[in-house]
Design a protein around this motif. Structure first.
Motif, short mmCIF file in Angstrom:
data_model
loop_
_atom_site.label_atom_id
_atom_site.label_comp_id
_atom_site.label_asym_id
_atom_site.label_seq_id
_atom_site.Cartn_x
_atom_site.Cartn_y
_atom_site.Cartn_z
N ASP A 33 0.81 -1.22 0.00
CA ASP A 33 0.00 0.00 0.00
C ASP A 33 0.84 1.27 0.00
O ASP A 33 0.52 2.23 -0.69
N ASP A 34 1.96 1.28 0.76
CA ASP A 34 2.80 2.48 0.77
C ASP A 34 3.46 2.72 -0.58
O ASP A 34 3.66 3.85 -1.00
N SER A 35 3.79 1.65 -1.32
CA SER A 35 4.36 1.80 -2.67
C SER A 35 3.32 2.38 -3.62
O SER A 35 3.64 3.24 -4.45
N VAL A 36 2.08 1.92 -3.51
CA VAL A 36 1.00 2.44 -4.35
C VAL A 36 0.78 3.93 -4.06
O VAL A 36 0.66 4.75 -4.99
N ARG A 37 0.77 4.32 -2.79
CA ARG A 37 0.59 5.73 -2.43
C ARG A 37 1.74 6.58 -2.98
O ARG A 37 1.52 7.68 -3.50
N MET A 38 2.97 6.08 -2.87
CA MET A 38 4.13 6.82 -3.36
C MET A 38 4.05 7.00 -4.88
O MET A 38 4.29 8.08 -5.40
N LEU A 39 3.65 5.95 -5.61
CA LEU A 39 3.54 6.07 -7.07
C LEU A 39 2.39 7.01 -7.46
O LEU A 39 2.51 7.74 -8.45
N ASN A 40 1.32 7.01 -6.70
CA ASN A 40 0.24 7.96 -6.95
C ASN A 40 0.71 9.40 -6.76
O ASN A 40 0.35 10.29 -7.52
N GLU A 41 1.52 9.63 -5.73
CA GLU A 41 2.09 10.96 -5.51
C GLU A 41 3.02 11.35 -6.65
O GLU A 41 3.03 12.49 -7.09
N CYS A 42 3.81 10.39 -7.14
CA CYS A 42 4.68 10.67 -8.30
C CYS A 42 3.84 11.10 -9.49
O CYS A 42 4.18 12.06 -10.18
N ALA A 43 2.75 10.40 -9.75
CA ALA A 43 1.87 10.74 -10.88
C ALA A 43 1.26 12.14 -10.69
O ALA A 43 1.12 12.89 -11.66
N ARG A 44 0.92 12.51 -9.47
CA ARG A 44 0.35 13.83 -9.20
C ARG A 44 1.36 14.93 -9.46
O ARG A 44 1.05 15.96 -10.05
N VAL A 45 2.61 14.73 -9.04
CA VAL A 45 3.65 15.75 -9.14
C VAL A 45 4.22 15.86 -10.56
O VAL A 45 4.69 16.91 -10.97
N LEU A 46 4.13 14.79 -11.32
CA LEU A 46 4.71 14.75 -12.66
C LEU A 46 3.89 15.59 -13.63
O LEU A 46 2.66 15.53 -13.66
N LYS A 47 4.58 16.40 -14.45
CA LYS A 47 3.92 17.19 -15.48
C LYS A 47 3.36 16.26 -16.56
O LYS A 47 3.89 15.17 -16.79
N PHE A 48 2.32 16.71 -17.24
CA PHE A 48 1.77 15.96 -18.36
C PHE A 48 2.88 15.75 -19.39
O PHE A 48 3.57 16.69 -19.77
N GLY A 49 3.08 14.51 -19.80
CA GLY A 49 4.15 14.19 -20.75
C GLY A 49 5.50 13.97 -20.08
O GLY A 49 6.49 13.72 -20.77
N GLY A 50 5.55 14.05 -18.74
CA GLY A 50 6.80 13.85 -18.02
C GLY A 50 7.23 12.39 -18.01
O GLY A 50 6.49 11.51 -18.46
N LEU A 51 8.42 12.14 -17.48
CA LEU A 51 8.98 10.79 -17.45
C LEU A 51 9.08 10.29 -16.01
O LEU A 51 9.54 11.02 -15.14
N LEU A 52 8.69 9.05 -15.80
CA LEU A 52 8.80 8.39 -14.49
C LEU A 52 9.63 7.13 -14.67
O LEU A 52 9.28 6.26 -15.47
N PHE A 53 10.75 7.05 -13.97
CA PHE A 53 11.62 5.89 -13.98
C PHE A 53 11.57 5.25 -12.60
O PHE A 53 11.76 5.93 -11.60
N VAL A 54 11.31 3.95 -12.56
CA VAL A 54 11.24 3.23 -11.28
C VAL A 54 12.22 2.07 -11.34
O VAL A 54 12.13 1.23 -12.22
N TYR A 55 13.16 2.05 -10.38
CA TYR A 55 14.15 1.00 -10.28
C TYR A 55 13.98 0.33 -8.92
O TYR A 55 13.94 0.99 -7.91
#
Length: 82
Positions: free
Chosen positions: A59-81
């Motif tokens: 659940d904490d990983s899902v919340r963190m990824l949701n926050e990343c999506a919120r902060v990311l500009k439209f057309g931005g890049l998200l890299f997850v390692y």
């Protein structure tokens, strides 16, 4: 919980490094304010096994990824390692 915001070692004011042990580190950042987000969990792949059927993110990983999506500009890049 540990939260540390600091300028990157690259000394570029456009980059901000956020180290945290909680899933709310991005909460203070405005929505659609970042072009690129890189998430790295610094895990040891030898300690991981192949996911079983029905695997879900914590659940904490899902919340963190949701926050990343919120902060990311439209057309931005998200890299997850990790």
């Amino acid at each position: 919980m540990h939260l540390q915001l600091e300028e990157s070692a690259v000394k570029n004011p456009r980059w901000k490094r956020i180290e945290t042990a909680s899933d709310d580190a991005l909460r203070p950042l405005p929505s659609e304010s970042r072009d690129v987000i890189v998430v790295s969990t610094s895990f040891d792949p030898r300690e991981k096994s192949k996911p079983e059927a029905g695997f879900r993110l914590a659940d904490d990983s899902v919340r963190m990824l949701n926050e990343c999506a919120r902060v990311l500009k439209f057309g931005g890049l998200l890299f997850v390692y990790g």
